[in-house]
Design a protein around this motif. Structure first.
Motif, PDB file in Angstrom:
ATOM      1  N   LEU A   1      -9.366 -19.875   8.451  1.00 34.49           N
ATOM      2  CA  LEU A   1      -9.104 -18.554   9.028  1.00 34.49           C
ATOM      3  C   LEU A   1     -10.138 -18.240  10.105  1.00 34.49           C
ATOM      4  O   LEU A   1     -11.335 -18.483   9.932  1.00 34.49           O
ATOM      5  CB  LEU A   1      -9.150 -17.477   7.948  1.00 34.49           C
ATOM      6  CG  LEU A   1      -8.130 -17.625   6.807  1.00 34.49           C
ATOM      7  CD1 LEU A   1      -8.369 -16.556   5.757  1.00 34.49           C
ATOM      8  CD2 LEU A   1      -6.711 -17.540   7.345  1.00 34.49           C
ATOM      9  N   LYS A   2      -9.672 -17.678  11.203  1.00 30.62           N
ATOM     10  CA  LYS A   2     -10.529 -17.435  12.368  1.00 30.62           C
ATOM     11  C   LYS A   2     -11.727 -16.558  12.037  1.00 30.62           C
ATOM     12  O   LYS A   2     -12.846 -16.833  12.491  1.00 30.62           O
ATOM     13  CB  LYS A   2      -9.695 -16.789  13.483  1.00 30.62           C
ATOM     14  CG  LYS A   2     -10.494 -16.509  14.746  1.00 30.62           C
ATOM     15  CD  LYS A   2      -9.610 -15.896  15.832  1.00 30.62           C
ATOM     16  CE  LYS A   2     -10.405 -15.572  17.087  1.00 30.62           C
ATOM     17  NZ  LYS A   2      -9.539 -14.999  18.145  1.00 30.62           N
ATOM     18  N   LYS A   3     -11.539 -15.497  11.245  1.00 34.76           N
ATOM     19  CA  LYS A   3     -12.645 -14.567  11.011  1.00 34.76           C
ATOM     20  C   LYS A   3     -13.795 -15.228  10.266  1.00 34.76           C
ATOM     21  O   LYS A   3     -14.968 -14.917  10.507  1.00 34.76           O
ATOM     22  CB  LYS A   3     -12.160 -13.321  10.264  1.00 34.76           C
ATOM     23  CG  LYS A   3     -11.658 -13.559   8.848  1.00 34.76           C
ATOM     24  CD  LYS A   3     -11.278 -12.230   8.196  1.00 34.76           C
ATOM     25  CE  LYS A   3     -10.792 -12.414   6.759  1.00 34.76           C
ATOM     26  NZ  LYS A   3     -10.466 -11.111   6.128  1.00 34.76           N
ATOM     27  N   TYR A   4     -13.481 -16.188   9.389  1.00 35.54           N
ATOM     28  CA  TYR A   4     -14.540 -16.885   8.664  1.00 35.54           C
ATOM     29  C   TYR A   4     -15.180 -17.964   9.529  1.00 35.54           C
ATOM     30  O   TYR A   4     -16.379 -18.223   9.422  1.00 35.54           O
ATOM     31  CB  TYR A   4     -13.991 -17.474   7.364  1.00 35.54           C
ATOM     32  CG  TYR A   4     -13.595 -16.409   6.367  1.00 35.54           C
ATOM     33  CD1 TYR A   4     -14.557 -15.584   5.784  1.00 35.54           C
ATOM     34  CD2 TYR A   4     -12.268 -16.193   6.035  1.00 35.54           C
ATOM     35  CE1 TYR A   4     -14.205 -14.583   4.887  1.00 35.54           C
ATOM     36  CE2 TYR A   4     -11.892 -15.199   5.140  1.00 35.54           C
ATOM     37  CZ  TYR A   4     -12.869 -14.392   4.571  1.00 35.54           C
ATOM     38  OH  TYR A   4     -12.514 -13.406   3.687  1.00 35.54           O
ATOM     39  N   ARG A   5     -14.393 -18.610  10.395  1.00 37.28           N
ATOM     40  CA  ARG A   5     -14.991 -19.550  11.338  1.00 37.28           C
ATOM     41  C   ARG A   5     -15.999 -18.834  12.221  1.00 37.28           C
ATOM     42  O   ARG A   5     -17.080 -19.352  12.509  1.00 37.28           O
ATOM     43  CB  ARG A   5     -13.913 -20.222  12.199  1.00 37.28           C
ATOM     44  CG  ARG A   5     -13.017 -21.179  11.436  1.00 37.28           C
ATOM     45  CD  ARG A   5     -12.204 -22.054  12.381  1.00 37.28           C
ATOM     46  NE  ARG A   5     -11.239 -21.306  13.190  1.00 37.28           N
ATOM     47  CZ  ARG A   5      -9.999 -21.040  12.827  1.00 37.28           C
ATOM     48  NH1 ARG A   5      -9.553 -21.434  11.635  1.00 37.28           N
ATOM     49  NH2 ARG A   5      -9.172 -20.385  13.629  1.00 37.28           N
ATOM     50  N   LYS A   6     -15.627 -17.645  12.671  1.00 38.07           N
ATOM     51  CA  LYS A   6     -16.516 -16.865  13.536  1.00 38.07           C
ATOM     52  C   LYS A   6     -17.769 -16.430  12.786  1.00 38.07           C
ATOM     53  O   LYS A   6     -18.881 -16.500  13.315  1.00 38.07           O
ATOM     54  CB  LYS A   6     -15.772 -15.646  14.074  1.00 38.07           C
ATOM     55  CG  LYS A   6     -16.572 -14.819  15.063  1.00 38.07           C
ATOM     56  CD  LYS A   6     -15.736 -13.683  15.637  1.00 38.07           C
ATOM     57  CE  LYS A   6     -16.536 -12.870  16.649  1.00 38.07           C
ATOM     58  NZ  LYS A   6     -15.730 -11.763  17.223  1.00 38.07           N
ATOM     59  N   ALA A   7     -17.599 -15.998  11.535  1.00 43.05           N
ATOM     60  CA  ALA A   7     -18.738 -15.519  10.742  1.00 43.05           C
ATOM     61  C   ALA A   7     -19.693 -16.656  10.387  1.00 43.05           C
ATOM     62  O   ALA A   7     -20.918 -16.505  10.462  1.00 43.05           O
ATOM     63  CB  ALA A   7     -18.240 -14.833   9.475  1.00 43.05           C
ATOM     64  N   GLU A   8     -19.129 -17.801  10.008  1.00 46.02           N
ATOM     65  CA  GLU A   8     -19.943 -18.935   9.571  1.00 46.02           C
ATOM     66  C   GLU A   8     -20.351 -19.851  10.713  1.00 46.02           C
ATOM     67  O   GLU A   8     -21.222 -20.703  10.552  1.00 46.02           O
ATOM     68  CB  GLU A   8     -19.171 -19.752   8.519  1.00 46.02           C
ATOM     69  CG  GLU A   8     -18.821 -19.002   7.254  1.00 46.02           C
ATOM     70  CD  GLU A   8     -20.041 -18.613   6.450  1.00 46.02           C
ATOM     71  OE1 GLU A   8     -21.059 -19.332   6.523  1.00 46.02           O
ATOM     72  OE2 GLU A   8     -19.991 -17.581   5.748  1.00 46.02           O
ATOM     73  N   GLN A   9     -19.669 -19.705  11.875  1.00 48.33           N
ATOM     74  CA  GLN A   9     -19.914 -20.595  13.023  1.00 48.33           C
ATOM     75  C   GLN A   9     -19.713 -22.060  12.634  1.00 48.33           C
ATOM     76  O   GLN A   9     -20.499 -22.947  12.995  1.00 48.33           O
ATOM     77  CB  GLN A   9     -21.297 -20.356  13.613  1.00 48.33           C
ATOM     78  CG  GLN A   9     -21.408 -19.055  14.393  1.00 48.33           C
ATOM     79  CD  GLN A   9     -20.477 -19.032  15.620  1.00 48.33           C
ATOM     80  OE1 GLN A   9     -20.713 -19.751  16.589  1.00 48.33           O
ATOM     81  NE2 GLN A   9     -19.439 -18.220  15.578  1.00 48.33           N
ATOM     82  N   GLN A  10     -18.636 -22.290  11.881  1.00 46.12           N
ATOM     83  CA  GLN A  10     -18.266 -23.629  11.446  1.00 46.12           C
ATOM     84  C   GLN A  10     -16.759 -23.797  11.500  1.00 46.12           C
ATOM     85  O   GLN A  10     -16.008 -22.811  11.494  1.00 46.12           O
ATOM     86  CB  GLN A  10     -18.747 -23.890  10.005  1.00 46.12           C
ATOM     87  CG  GLN A  10     -20.255 -23.913   9.838  1.00 46.12           C
ATOM     88  CD  GLN A  10     -20.658 -24.106   8.388  1.00 46.12           C
ATOM     89  OE1 GLN A  10     -19.885 -23.809   7.455  1.00 46.12           O
ATOM     90  NE2 GLN A  10     -21.877 -24.605   8.170  1.00 46.12           N
ATOM     91  N   PHE A  11     -16.301 -25.059  11.547  1.00 45.06           N
ATOM     92  CA  PHE A  11     -14.878 -25.367  11.481  1.00 45.06           C
ATOM     93  C   PHE A  11     -14.712 -26.704  10.788  1.00 45.06           C
ATOM     94  O   PHE A  11     -15.712 -27.372  10.449  1.00 45.06           O
ATOM     95  CB  PHE A  11     -14.252 -25.383  12.878  1.00 45.06           C
ATOM     96  CG  PHE A  11     -14.742 -26.495  13.775  1.00 45.06           C
ATOM     97  CD1 PHE A  11     -13.953 -27.618  14.026  1.00 45.06           C
ATOM     98  CD2 PHE A  11     -15.989 -26.423  14.393  1.00 45.06           C
ATOM     99  CE1 PHE A  11     -14.393 -28.631  14.857  1.00 45.06           C
ATOM    100  CE2 PHE A  11     -16.434 -27.435  15.241  1.00 45.06           C
ATOM    101  CZ  PHE A  11     -15.636 -28.548  15.467  1.00 45.06           C
ATOM    102  N   ILE A  12     -13.459 -27.099  10.529  1.00 47.13           N
ATOM    103  CA  ILE A  12     -13.231 -28.362   9.823  1.00 47.13           C
ATOM    104  C   ILE A  12     -12.508 -29.364  10.725  1.00 47.13           C
ATOM    105  O   ILE A  12     -11.718 -28.992  11.583  1.00 47.13           O
ATOM    106  CB  ILE A  12     -12.438 -28.153   8.518  1.00 47.13           C
ATOM    107  CG1 ILE A  12     -11.047 -27.565   8.791  1.00 47.13           C
ATOM    108  CG2 ILE A  12     -13.216 -27.292   7.538  1.00 47.13           C
ATOM    109  CD1 ILE A  12     -10.135 -27.536   7.565  1.00 47.13           C
ATOM    110  N   VAL A  13     -12.823 -30.628  10.484  1.00 42.58           N
ATOM    111  CA  VAL A  13     -12.169 -31.750  11.160  1.00 42.58           C
ATOM    112  C   VAL A  13     -11.653 -32.684  10.079  1.00 42.58           C
ATOM    113  O   VAL A  13     -12.392 -33.021   9.147  1.00 42.58           O
ATOM    114  CB  VAL A  13     -13.145 -32.489  12.086  1.00 42.58           C
ATOM    115  CG1 VAL A  13     -12.467 -33.702  12.715  1.00 42.58           C
ATOM    116  CG2 VAL A  13     -13.668 -31.560  13.167  1.00 42.58           C
TER     117      VAL A  13
END
Length: 250
Positions: free
Chosen positions: A15-27
Motif C-alpha cells: 500500500l502506498k501510504k505505508y511505502r511512503k511512511a516506511e520509505q521501503q518497497f518490495i521486489v
C-alpha cells in the motif's frame, strides 16, 4: 519461515501510504531481486528459498538480513501467484532534484493511472537511454509492486520525479512535444534540437488542459488501420524510437 512481524511489514508495503511512511518497497522474483542486490541500493531484508540462497551466495551478502523460507511463504506475503526464488525489502532511494540536460530526452507522464502502463514506460525509457521521467502527482506510484514487476529491473536505472508539471514545463527553454491524436507526423518531424520533453497523457482523457498549455509542438503516430487508439506504453515506445532516431540525424 517468514516471521509474523516481517509478514505484516511486507503486506503493508503493498500500500502506498505505508511505502511512503516506511520509505521501503518490495521486489519479487529471481531476476529482479538479483538486479537489486547488485545495484548498490540498500536492502534491509531478503527472504529466499534454499535453492536461491545456494545458487547466489555472493549476491545475498548485499542484504542486511537474509532469511530462508519456502515458495509458499513468498506467495503468501507477496503479490506473485508463484515465486520459487526470493523477495527483497528495499529502501527507497533519494534522488537529486530534477534538472534538464541539453541533448537529452525526458518523458513526462500526465495522470498515467495504470501501474502496468507505468512499468512498461519505465522499461521503454531504459531501453532508449532516457534516464529521467517527470510524473504528475496523480500518476501511479513507481514503487507499486505491479509497476516494479512490469519494469523488469529498469526502475533501478530510470529516475522518476513527481512534480507540478506546468511549473516545470513553463520554465524550460527546451521543446515540449505532446502526444495527441492530431498533430505533426512523428515519422517526419524536423527537430529544432536533439532533446526535450515528451508528454504522454492519461489513458482515457489524454493530456490535461493545464499541461496542454505548455506544449510547444503537438505530435501524432499516424494510423494505417482502424484502431481507435494505442496503449500509452506502446505509444511511448513508438515516439521514443522516432525521436531518438531523428535526434541522431539532426
Amino acid at each position: 519461515m517468514i516471521s509474523t512481524k516481517w509478514a505484516k511489514q511486507i503486506k503493508s508495503l503493498q500500500l502506498k501510504k505505508y511505502r511512503k511512511a516506511e520509505q521501503q518497497f518490495i521486489v519479487e522474483g529471481e531476476k529482479a531481486v538479483l538486479e537489486v542486490l547488485a545495484s548498490g541500493w540498500q536492502v534491509p531484508a531478503l527472504f529466499a528459498t534454499e535453492r536461491f540462497l545456494q545458487q547466489h551466495p555472493t549476491a545475498i551478502q548485499a542484504a542486511q538480513l537474509v532469511q530462508p523460507c519456502s515458495p509458499d511463504d513468498l506467495v503468501k506475503v507477496g503479490t506473485f501467484n508463484s515465486n520459487d526464488a526470493a523477495l527483497a525489502v528495499v529502501a527507497i532511494p533519494s534522488w537529486p532534484a530534477f534538472q534538464t540536460t541539453p541533448g537529452q530526452w525526458t518523458l513526462v507522464l500526465d495522470s498515467i493511472n495504470d501501474p502496468g502502463n507505468l512499468g512498461t514506460i519505465i522499461r521503454v525509457a531504459d531501453w532508449y537511454g532516457i534516464q529521467q521521467i517527470l510524473c504528475s502527482a496523480d500518476t501511479a506510484d513507481c514503487y507499486n509492486p505491479k509497476v516494479i514487476a512490469a519494469a523488469k529491473g529498469s526502475f533501478l536505472r530510470v529516475k522518476l520525479h513527481y512534480l507540478n508539471l506546468p511549473e516545470v514545463l513553463t520554465r524550460t527553454h527546451l521543446p515540449v512535444y505532446g502526444a495527441y491524436l492530431g498533430g505533426e507526423n512523428v515519422h517526419q518531424l524536423a527537430l529544432s534540437e536533439p532533446g526535450g520533453f515528451i508528454v504522454l497523457g492519461n489513458e482515457a482523457n489524454g493530456i490535461s488542459q493545464q499541461v496542454g498549455q505548455c506544449i510547444s509542438r503537438k505530435i501524432t503516430i499516424p494510423a494505417f488501420g482502424d484502431a481507435e487508439s494505442l496503449n500509452v506504453g506502446i505509444a511511448a515506445a513508438v515516439i521514443s524510437d522516432n525521436l531518438k532516431r531523428l535526434s541522431t540525424l539532426s
